[in-house]
Enzyme design. Structure first.
Site, PDB file in Angstrom:
ATOM      1  N   HIS A 122       0.797  -1.233   0.000  1.00 45.75           N
ATOM      2  CA  HIS A 122       0.000   0.000   0.000  1.00 45.75           C
ATOM      3  C   HIS A 122       0.828   1.281   0.000  1.00 45.75           C
ATOM      4  CE1 HIS A 122      -2.556  -3.204   1.676  1.00 45.75           C
ATOM      5  NE2 HIS A 122      -3.458  -2.650   0.905  1.00 45.75           N
ATOM      6  N   ARG A 127      -4.269  16.653   4.945  1.00 45.41           N
ATOM      7  CA  ARG A 127      -3.664  17.131   6.177  1.00 45.41           C
ATOM      8  C   ARG A 127      -2.168  16.802   6.177  1.00 45.41           C
ATOM      9  NH1 ARG A 127      -6.343  18.280  10.744  1.00 45.41           N
ATOM     10  NH2 ARG A 127      -7.584  19.489   9.310  1.00 45.41           N
ATOM     11  N   ARG A 134      -3.360   5.074  -3.788  1.00 45.63           N
ATOM     12  CA  ARG A 134      -4.716   5.382  -3.290  1.00 45.63           C
ATOM     13  C   ARG A 134      -4.867   6.828  -2.820  1.00 45.63           C
ATOM     14  NH1 ARG A 134      -8.038   0.875  -1.087  1.00 45.63           N
ATOM     15  NH2 ARG A 134      -7.230  -0.958  -2.127  1.00 45.63           N
ATOM     16  N   ARG A 146       0.765   9.252  15.798  1.00 47.32           N
ATOM     17  CA  ARG A 146      -0.495   9.651  15.166  1.00 47.32           C
ATOM     18  C   ARG A 146      -0.831  11.055  15.628  1.00 47.32           C
ATOM     19  NH1 ARG A 146      -5.701   9.821  13.850  1.00 47.32           N
ATOM     20  NH2 ARG A 146      -7.271   9.850  15.493  1.00 47.32           N
ATOM     21  N   GLU A 153     -11.732   8.487  19.461  1.00 49.66           N
ATOM     22  CA  GLU A 153     -11.180   8.553  18.104  1.00 49.66           C
ATOM     23  C   GLU A 153     -11.270   7.133  17.555  1.00 49.66           C
ATOM     24  OE1 GLU A 153      -7.200   7.420  17.599  1.00 49.66           O
ATOM     25  OE2 GLU A 153      -8.396   6.096  18.846  1.00 49.66           O
ATOM     26  N   GLU A 170      -8.417   5.145  15.873  1.00 54.76           N
ATOM     27  CA  GLU A 170      -7.204   4.525  15.323  1.00 54.76           C
ATOM     28  C   GLU A 170      -6.143   4.062  16.322  1.00 54.76           C
ATOM     29  OE1 GLU A 170      -8.351   7.567  14.218  1.00 54.76           O
ATOM     30  OE2 GLU A 170      -9.222   6.935  12.310  1.00 54.76           O
ATOM     31  N   ASP A 220     -14.485  18.243  18.382  1.00 60.34           N
ATOM     32  CA  ASP A 220     -15.923  18.407  18.612  1.00 60.34           C
ATOM     33  C   ASP A 220     -16.292  17.924  20.006  1.00 60.34           C
ATOM     34  OD1 ASP A 220     -15.267  16.241  16.447  1.00 60.34           O
ATOM     35  OD2 ASP A 220     -16.872  15.372  17.658  1.00 60.34           O
TER      36      ASP A 220
HETATM   37  N1  HPA Z   1     -15.984  10.050  16.942  1.00 60.29           N
HETATM   38  C1  HPA Z   1     -14.937   9.318  16.533  1.00 60.29           C
HETATM   39  N2  HPA Z   1     -13.814   9.855  16.097  1.00 60.29           N
HETATM   40  C2  HPA Z   1     -13.725  11.201  16.071  1.00 60.29           C
HETATM   41  C3  HPA Z   1     -14.774  12.001  16.495  1.00 60.29           C
HETATM   42  C4  HPA Z   1     -15.962  11.383  16.958  1.00 60.29           C
HETATM   43  O1  HPA Z   1     -16.940  12.051  17.348  1.00 60.29           O
HETATM   44  N3  HPA Z   1     -14.393  13.302  16.326  1.00 60.29           N
HETATM   45  C5  HPA Z   1     -13.136  13.270  15.832  1.00 60.29           C
HETATM   46  N4  HPA Z   1     -12.721  11.999  15.680  1.00 60.29           N
END
Ligand code: HPA
Length: 235
Positions: A4, A24, A43, A87, A179, A181, A204
């Site tokens: 990949h 990003r 990709r 990360r 998150e 990952e 958020d």
């Molecule tokens: N959920 C999962 N991952 C995220 C979120 C979320 O609300 N916001 C930024 N990464």
């Protein structure tokens, strides 16, 4: 070349920063690194290698979710002799105790994911950061007088769900944010005996639906990137 990633051996630095989003990764390369070269675009998951204060660094995209970062981080560690992956991502806060722009250095990732169990036979619902990157970041944050949060987070496989409220695993283990990952990245690092850290900016606040504007996202990224890159100098 790996399956990949099309970079040649030697074109990827021993330390890699992994945002989720390919654009990003390009923004970081364009704005924070010198002598940048595009080394893979399979990709459209762009990988750039350059230098930060003369230290070679690669920045590339992990994609979203454990399966995607599981592939990229495994190939980076296993086929490009990468020693450390940081990360650099965003997270959603489960609580209004966290504010937009807060930065979290992830101590361990809790997950309902079976990634660690089925890939490597690691039982349990959490995996710790690996190696010295986590501590290097904490030390650098203290030196820069940057207030960061250190602790557990929820690595979820689910972004959209029917049930409102905090998922049980996050509630039980006091995970203030989510998150998607860190659990797979830390699993790969543990299995391959490599270093891995995860830095997250709160983008958020889930209970209030507060979100960063795109302009704010750019600014927020700056503090996290400076912390990550200055830390890289000590790894
Ligand atoms: N959920 C999962 N991952 C995220 C979120 C979320 O609300 N916001 C930024 N990464």
């Amino acid at each position: 070349m790996s399956i990949h990633i099309s970079a040649k051996k030697g074109e990827i630095a021993p330390i890699v920063l992994l945002p989720g989003d390919p654009l990003r990764a390009k923004y970081i390369a364009d704005n924070f690194l010198q002598d940048v070269k595009l080394v893979s675009s399979v990709r459209n998951a762009f990988y750039f290698t350059g230098t930060y204060k003369n230290k070679p660094v690669t920045v590339g995209a992990s994609g979203m979710g454990c399966p995607s970062i599981g592939i990229y981080s495994f190939e980076l560690y296993n086929e490009y002799d990468v020693e450390c992956i940081i990360r650099v991502g965003t997270c959603g806060a489960y609580t209004t105790d966290l504010k937009l722009f807060d930065i979290i250095n992830v101590e361990r990732a809790f997950s309902e994911s079976t990634f660690a169990l089925h890939a490597f036979g690691f039982p349990g619902d959490h995996i710790y950061h690996e190696g010295n990157a986590y501590e290097a970041i904490n030390e650098k944050a203290a030196e820069l007088r940057l207030k960061i949060i250190k602790g557990p987070i929820h690595s979820s496989d689910i972004f959209y769900r029917a049930k409102k409220g905090i998922p049980a695993i996050a509630e039980k283990n006091n995970c203030p944010a989510v998150e998607m990952e860190a659990f797979a990245l830390f699993s790969n690092a543990r299995y391959l005996k490599k270093s891995a850290a995860t830095l997250l900016t709160v983008s958020d606040i889930i209970p209030t639906h507060e979100q960063m504007s795109s302009e704010e996202r750019e600014k927020a990224l700056k503090a996290m990137m400076e912390l990550a890159l200055e830390s890289v100098l000590n790894i």
